[in-house]
Write a protein that holds these residues in place. Structure first.
Motif, short mmCIF file in Angstrom:
data_model
loop_
_atom_site.label_atom_id
_atom_site.label_comp_id
_atom_site.label_asym_id
_atom_site.label_seq_id
_atom_site.Cartn_x
_atom_site.Cartn_y
_atom_site.Cartn_z
N THR A 61 38.09 11.90 -1.03
CA THR A 61 38.62 12.22 -2.36
C THR A 61 37.63 11.78 -3.45
O THR A 61 37.01 10.74 -3.34
CB THR A 61 40.02 11.60 -2.55
OG1 THR A 61 40.39 11.78 -3.91
CG2 THR A 61 40.06 10.13 -2.22
N GLY B 279 24.93 22.16 -8.88
CA GLY B 279 24.64 22.36 -10.31
C GLY B 279 25.88 22.20 -11.18
O GLY B 279 27.01 22.25 -10.70
N LYS B 280 25.64 22.04 -12.46
CA LYS B 280 26.75 21.84 -13.41
C LYS B 280 27.51 23.14 -13.67
O LYS B 280 26.94 24.22 -13.63
CB LYS B 280 26.20 21.35 -14.75
CG LYS B 280 25.72 19.92 -14.72
CD LYS B 280 26.82 18.98 -15.16
CE LYS B 280 26.43 17.53 -15.00
NZ LYS B 280 26.23 17.12 -13.59
N GLN C 172 39.93 16.90 2.58
CA GLN C 172 39.48 15.50 2.63
C GLN C 172 39.40 15.00 4.05
O GLN C 172 38.74 14.02 4.34
CB GLN C 172 40.47 14.60 1.92
CG GLN C 172 40.88 15.05 0.60
CD GLN C 172 41.91 14.14 0.00
OE1 GLN C 172 42.53 13.35 0.68
NE2 GLN C 172 42.08 14.23 -1.30
N SER D 15 34.78 13.15 -4.06
CA SER D 15 33.37 13.32 -3.70
C SER D 15 32.80 14.61 -4.28
O SER D 15 31.60 14.84 -4.21
CB SER D 15 33.21 13.29 -2.19
OG SER D 15 33.99 14.30 -1.61
N GLY D 16 33.67 15.46 -4.84
CA GLY D 16 33.15 16.65 -5.52
C GLY D 16 33.45 17.98 -4.84
O GLY D 16 32.83 18.98 -5.17
N LYS D 17 34.40 17.99 -3.92
CA LYS D 17 34.71 19.24 -3.20
C LYS D 17 35.17 20.36 -4.13
O LYS D 17 34.67 21.46 -4.08
CB LYS D 17 35.81 19.01 -2.16
CG LYS D 17 35.49 18.05 -1.08
CD LYS D 17 36.65 17.92 -0.13
CE LYS D 17 37.90 17.36 -0.77
NZ LYS D 17 37.76 16.01 -1.31
N SER D 18 36.18 20.03 -4.95
CA SER D 18 36.73 21.08 -5.80
C SER D 18 35.67 21.60 -6.76
O SER D 18 35.62 22.79 -7.07
CB SER D 18 37.92 20.55 -6.59
OG SER D 18 38.87 20.01 -5.71
N TYR D 19 34.84 20.70 -7.20
CA TYR D 19 33.78 21.08 -8.12
C TYR D 19 32.80 22.04 -7.43
O TYR D 19 32.41 23.06 -7.98
CB TYR D 19 33.05 19.81 -8.59
CG TYR D 19 32.25 19.98 -9.85
CD1 TYR D 19 32.80 19.64 -11.09
CD2 TYR D 19 30.95 20.44 -9.82
CE1 TYR D 19 32.06 19.78 -12.25
CE2 TYR D 19 30.21 20.58 -10.97
CZ TYR D 19 30.77 20.24 -12.20
OH TYR D 19 30.04 20.38 -13.35
N THR E 165 28.71 11.32 -5.56
CA THR E 165 29.58 12.43 -5.99
C THR E 165 28.74 13.59 -6.50
O THR E 165 27.79 13.38 -7.25
CB THR E 165 30.52 11.94 -7.11
OG1 THR E 165 31.32 10.92 -6.58
CG2 THR E 165 31.39 13.06 -7.64
N GLY E 166 29.09 14.78 -6.07
CA GLY E 166 28.35 15.95 -6.54
C GLY E 166 27.14 16.28 -5.69
O GLY E 166 26.45 17.26 -5.95
N LYS F 264 39.49 15.75 -13.77
CA LYS F 264 38.68 14.63 -14.24
C LYS F 264 39.14 13.32 -13.59
O LYS F 264 40.34 13.05 -13.51
CB LYS F 264 38.80 14.50 -15.75
CG LYS F 264 37.97 15.53 -16.48
CD LYS F 264 36.55 15.04 -16.64
CE LYS F 264 35.55 16.15 -16.86
NZ LYS F 264 35.06 16.80 -15.65
N GLU G 197 42.32 21.69 -0.67
CA GLU G 197 43.27 20.75 -0.07
C GLU G 197 43.92 21.39 1.16
O GLU G 197 45.15 21.38 1.31
CB GLU G 197 44.37 20.36 -1.06
CG GLU G 197 43.87 19.96 -2.43
CD GLU G 197 43.45 18.51 -2.50
OE1 GLU G 197 43.94 17.70 -1.70
OE2 GLU G 197 42.59 18.20 -3.34
#
Ligand SMILES: Nc1ncnc2c1ncn2[C@@H]1O[C@H](COP(=O)(O)OP(=O)(O)OP(=O)(O)O)[C@@H](O)[C@H]1O
Ligand SMILES: [Mg+2]
Length: 617
Positions: free
Chosen positions: A174, A597-598, A528, A176-180, A578-579, A608, A485
């Protein structure tokens, strides 16, 4: 020219092969090459270290390997006097795993030839390094998703065909940036194709969002809201309703799951009920339905069954009333409840005439009851498919128990559960055979859906989409089902789940994973807990984004099932920031560690990480 290449070779040469043991190769490093950087034409070049690549020259073949570890060995044979400095006593050796080779100018993954002892080893120059990281096949289009972590500034492009015509897995703890990462991947894709009419026509994307991360007040996550259908479902009421076809609804396994039917008796009953076309036919016509109901009630009288008594008649009427709220059935039921009794001593029904209090038997009793039943008035016009389906199950149930085909104790818990479950279903779906999704990207948020429906709805929706796509049988059409998820529906070891549920899910998702490709259906899952998800599913994914994983079971699950990863990459897993993630699979010729990348602020997922202090001072 000749001279230049000799100079280059002498600078780039780092050592030679000293052992070849299966797929693991050892290289001893030239003693002059023990510094961290080398100087070539005024450029500082990073020397070999763990994680970097080397090329091994075997005649005309160039083999590419990755440094997995390094060791030092002290030379003990000679006396120290022969060395000009102590440093030279140490010999450095590298463990190399082989990745691929250069065929012509292109890099190819896989091993065709093994190196030989004494083959010379070199650093890669910039051009070769780029080729190893050039993942785009000839006819493919590039998509930029981030940069190499270990080589700042090196952009990583993936081939769109390679990436999106594949099943994708995104794993990591959780935060670690998966959804991003998921959002970034699809943001880039939609940015590139979102306005193309053919993309809108041929490609469908369906995102299941368990936590409401992809919907918010503005609804612009990933892509502007004009491009998406958004369904915010809620079992608390006042949510959107998702359109479901009546065909998808008449799926017995789905109802077995929803109603938690037991395998031996309740499930066969549901199958029987839903496949009863005679009954389904009657549900379209008031008069014949009424006849049918009355005949069942009379049958119950004629059976004269002590066990069933008058209760079965009253219950039947109550359940009809529940399924047909606009009828007058409750009046008739109340009247019969007052007046119809089962007389145990005589083993027969008796009707107590309300006005006089006289007891009426046999034919008299029958005619009084018939009289009451004749007052029933029902209307089926306002019923939708869901109501009809429920009525069908109810009538089948009473038919079965009145005729003695089924045992009341076995089936009644199922009928009791039905009320609540239908209430939930009604809040979140809309039975509609004519409505189809208007835009090609759909987001369904299940944030406000209760735990039971959270598990079942995604299956219903995915199965419907999958079956539609299968039936379409069209080479140009494409469906991508995206589940963030995913452990919510794909976790395999929950004791609370029935076997049925597991089977149903197996049929749906494992089939999509195994057969989907043929019909242009692909799955993207983020989770996760890879250790919770069935190995069949994880091992059949084609591309993996692996974020930080700390738990050993999760690392093992990934290690066991993902063949694309080398040992070194596994070592990285627990320490990835993260990311940052490892990209491995068909779309990457070599596993690479990348910084995702952003995404522009406006399109970021709604997740957030919370800061506490600002709310506390
Ligand atoms: N590549 C990135 N660049 C910038 N910020 C990032 C990046 N990846 C993740 N973040 C930030 O890190 C935080 C956690 O990321 P995210 O929600 O994607 O994690 P997750 O793995 O999906 O977590 P969970 O399992 O709880 O859903 C978010 O605030 C997100 O904005
Ligand atoms: Mg997430």
């Amino acid at each position: 020219m000749q001279e230049e290449s000799t100079v280059k070779d002498s600078i780039f040469r780092i050592g030679r092969v000293i052992s070849v043991d299966g797929r693991s190769i050892r290289v001893t490093v030239d003693k002059s090459k023990n510094s961290s950087h080398l100087l070539y034409k005024g450029d500082l070049i990073k020397n070999v270290s763990v994680g970097s690549y080397i090329k091994i020259i075997k005649g005309f073949t160039i083999i590419i390997g990755k440094v997995e570890g390094e060791y030092t060995i002290e030379d003990k044979v000679y006396s120290t006097k022969e060395y000009s400095s102590d440093k030279e006593k140490i010999s450095r050796s590298l463990n190399i795993s082989l990745l691929g080779f250069f065929s012509g100018k292109e890099f190819e993954r896989g091993i065709k030839e093994m190196p030989l002892i004494d083959n010379e080893c070199y650093l890669l120059d910039r051009d070769e390094f780029n080729k190893v990281h050039d993942f785009i096949r000839k006819d493919d289009e590039p998509l930029s998703i981030g940069t190499l972590t270990l080589e700042k500034g090196q952009e990583i492009l993936v081939g769109i065909d390679c990436m999106f015509a594949s099943h994708i897995g995104i794993f990591g703890n959780t935060g670690s940036g998966k959804s991003y990462t998921l959002a970034k991947l699809y943001r880039e894709l939609f940015k590139k194709y979102g306005d193309n009419p053919n993309f809108i026509k041929n490609a469908k994307f369906f995102l299941i969002d368990f936590n409401g991360e992809y919907v918010d007040e503005d609804d612009n996550v990933i892509i502007d809201k004009e491009y998406k259908n958004i369904y915010k479902l809620s079992t608390k009421g006042n949510g959107d309703k998702y359109p479901v076809s009546s065909e998808a609804l008449y799926e017995p396994s789905f109802w077995s799951v929803i109603l938690e039917a037991t395998e031996k008796t309740q499930t066969p009953f549901i199958r029987r009920a839903l496949s009863n076309s005679f009954l389904a036919e009657k549900l379209n016509d008031n008069a014949s339905m009424l006849e049918l109901i009355k005949s069942k009630l009379i049958l119950a009288l004629d059976k004269n069954d002590k066990e069933l008594g008058s209760k079965v008649i009253i219950d039947f009427l109550s359940d009809i009333e529940n399924s047909l709220p606009n009828s007058n059935v409750s009046l008739v039921r109340d009247r019969l409840r007052e007046n119809l009794q089962y007389y145990n001593q005589g083993n027969e029904f008796v009707y107590i005439e309300p006005e006089s209090g006289n007891w009426k038997w046999k034919a008299d009793m029958r005619s009084y009851v018939s009289n009451d039943l004749n007052a029933i008035d029902i209307s089926l016009v306002s019923l939708n498919s869901l109501d009809k389906l429920r009525l069908q199950i109810v009538i089948q149930y009473y038919d079965d128990i009145i005729k003695g085909h089924a045992n009341r104790e076995h089936l009644s818990p199922l009928i009791k559960r039905m009320e609540k479950r239908f209430e939930d279903i009604r809040k979140v779906i809309d039975i509609n055979d004519s409505v189809s999704l208007s835009k090609n990207i759909t987001v369904v948020s299940l944030k406000d859906v209760n735990i039971h429906m959270r598990k079942i709805l995604p299956l219903l929706l995915c199965k419907q989409l999958y079956d539609e796509q299968k039936a379409r049988n069209d080479e140009t059409s494409y469906l991508n089902i995206i589940v963030d998820e995913a452990h919510n529906i794909l976790s395999r070891n929950s004791d609370r789940e029935s076997e049925q549920w597991k089977d149903y899910r197996l049929e749906t998702f494992e089939e999509i994973i195994k057969e989907g490709r043929k019909f242009g259906v692909f799955l993207t899952i983020a989770s996760q807990r890879p250790s919770d998800i069935s190995a069949t599913i994880i091992s059949q994914l084609h591309n993996y984004f692996l974020h930080r994983l700390i738990n050993n079971n999760d690392i093992l699950a990934v290690e066991k099932t993902i063949s694309y990863l080398d040992k070194l990459s596994f070592e990285y897993l627990p320490i990835l920031p993260t990311g940052t993630c490892i990209l491995a699979g068909l779309a990457a010729q070599v596993p690479v560690v990348i910084d995702i990348g952003k995404i522009e602020d406006k399109y970021e997922p709604n997740n957030k990480t919370r800061g506490l202090i600002k709310n506390w001072v």
